[in-house]
Design an enzyme around this catalytic site. Sequence first.
Site, PDB file in Angstrom:
ATOM      1  N   GLU A 440       0.806  -1.226   0.000  1.00  0.00           N
ATOM      2  CA  GLU A 440       0.000   0.000   0.000  1.00  0.00           C
ATOM      3  C   GLU A 440       0.840   1.277   0.000  1.00  0.00           C
ATOM      4  O   GLU A 440       0.510   2.249   0.658  1.00  0.00           O
ATOM      5  CB  GLU A 440      -0.955   0.014   1.212  1.00  0.00           C
ATOM      6  CG  GLU A 440      -1.838  -1.194   1.331  1.00  0.00           C
ATOM      7  CD  GLU A 440      -2.612  -1.483   0.052  1.00  0.00           C
ATOM      8  OE1 GLU A 440      -2.958  -0.535  -0.669  1.00  0.00           O
ATOM      9  OE2 GLU A 440      -2.853  -2.668  -0.247  1.00  0.00           O
ATOM     10  N   GLY A 441       1.909   1.257  -0.766  1.00  0.00           N
ATOM     11  CA  GLY A 441       2.786   2.418  -0.828  1.00  0.00           C
ATOM     12  C   GLY A 441       3.984   2.234   0.071  1.00  0.00           C
ATOM     13  O   GLY A 441       3.847   2.059   1.276  1.00  0.00           O
TER      14      GLY A 441
END
Length: 602
Positions: A440-441
């Site tokens: 997620e990043g």
Amino acid sequence: MAIKCFSRDHLRFVLYEVLGMEDVTAHEYFRAHGRETFDMILDAAAELAEEYLQPAYVPADREEPQLVDGQVKVHPLVHRFYHAYAESGLMAATFPLQWDGQQLPRTIAASVQYILSSANNSFVMFTDLVKGVANVLLQFGNEEQKSFYLPKLLSGQWAATMCLTESQAGSSLSDITTTAIPAGEGLYHIRGQKIFISAGDQDITENIVHLVLARIEGAPAGVKGISLFIVPKKRQDEAGTLVLNGVESIGIYHKMGQKATPAMHLEFGGAGTCVGYLLGEANRGLQYMFQLMNSARLEVGLAGVSVASLAYATSLQYARERVQGRRANAKDPNTPPVPIIQHPDVRRMLLIQKAITEGTLALILQCYKYLDLLKVVEESQKQHYLDLLELLTPVAKTYGSEEGNRSVYQALQVLGGYGYTTDFPVEQMARDARIFPVYEGTTGIQSIALLGRQIPQNHAQAVDLWSEQVMPDIRIANESEALQPYADQLNQSIAAWKSVTGLLLRVREEKGNEAFLADATLYMQLFGILNVAWQWLRMGTVAEKALAGGEAAGEKKPFYRSKIHTMKFYFTHELTRCKVLCEQLTTEEGLSLFNPEEDILI
């Protein structure tokens, strides 16, 4: 050896004594709940963890999912957990009553997640994705889409995934090339490939609902032209029969950890028509997907803490049972060896783990409480909690994942050579935890989001917003003679952080974003430490009050003393790192900036 995966006492301490979660039940939306229902739900989660998750942790790691004739087959024990979880009602628990939910506070649901993930962090990804996709459909879907998909998802009949990443784009979602071709009557033909799709295929459910980012033909370039589509693995034909929808599993990635959850390479429309249904408005897909991604970021931070909690419990028990060496002051070689928990360096490593896991859990549950308050506060107050969430979500994700890794490393070190073998599960925890700073990043992306977007917006209003949350707790701690030095230490560290922030914002004005963001990860470390120190001061204050007031009698007294001791350890060993980080962030040398005239990375 049988291990307790988490501290029930600490979880309840944070929920009830620090966060005051019983207060939210005064609001109409949560009125059906109270401490009794909360405890029942936590107990049910512990039973699920003990019966279905913990025994499957190692076997499912050893026997990875297999792609056979285009269909992924996962470990049979995943099936057992998935169906038991769905039958328990936990899949729908946080959803409104009209969707057969319980309107359970997200903070309690996150606590359930923590319990389950501490037992088996890989299995819960299947159920997490379903809840995340269902939330996006609930918020942005039309009535027909909600009525069709939500009952199937929340009952566990169907599963779900999110499909963002492409091989040529990676984290740069503005460069995705998956295409949506209008096919009339609100339908689109989807063509493209997605990679690293967690739980992207499995043989547990009869269908999988994919949320796919794609660009409608002729849409603007960049993020402004991205739309979000519902793309089921199987679609219903005119007779209501499920038929294949042109979603193919063309590869399965072999990961170093979290092996029970397949990471898929999916192709849409490669060998047949793939129909997608537009979710919400065209060209607003990334905005919708961020709803899911921000929730997932909190979950990733929580997963990092969960694995670290299991590693701490494992190394703590090992240190108590492992007899080796003698106390440093023992002169007589005939003195019996002692459990290694008596050795100062082992205690240091255990205290690092305790400080990280317990402090970070408190921070993440604080974020979830903000989510709950968004449900019930007056409209005029909502922006306040939304701004706090946006500020702290990248911090919770990054600190939980990065420091969770560091904590697991300490556990491996406590076990010594045994920690590096498959005879003990800590090596698996180390492999599992390594992915969280990427999910997620990456840490770099989260750090740039914090320093580059959250801090500067609205004339750096976030600095004051956060300070307003923390300063009352510092003032309360200052009233205690025992806690005053720690309150002062945190106050001084916050003042230094504010000074650094002001200097960096001036760099942004004078030298531009590249120089401003060059050491964003260091800024993230600094702000993360301050946030966890804040949580430890709050916990120390509650514990000190309990001890001073005589509430901590008998067995509770060591528990509260442990909290104060760990708070002191965190302030001594972790908060002091802020001084060095501030010095690094204020250097003007720009040692990590690219110089086209001289490439020193040779």
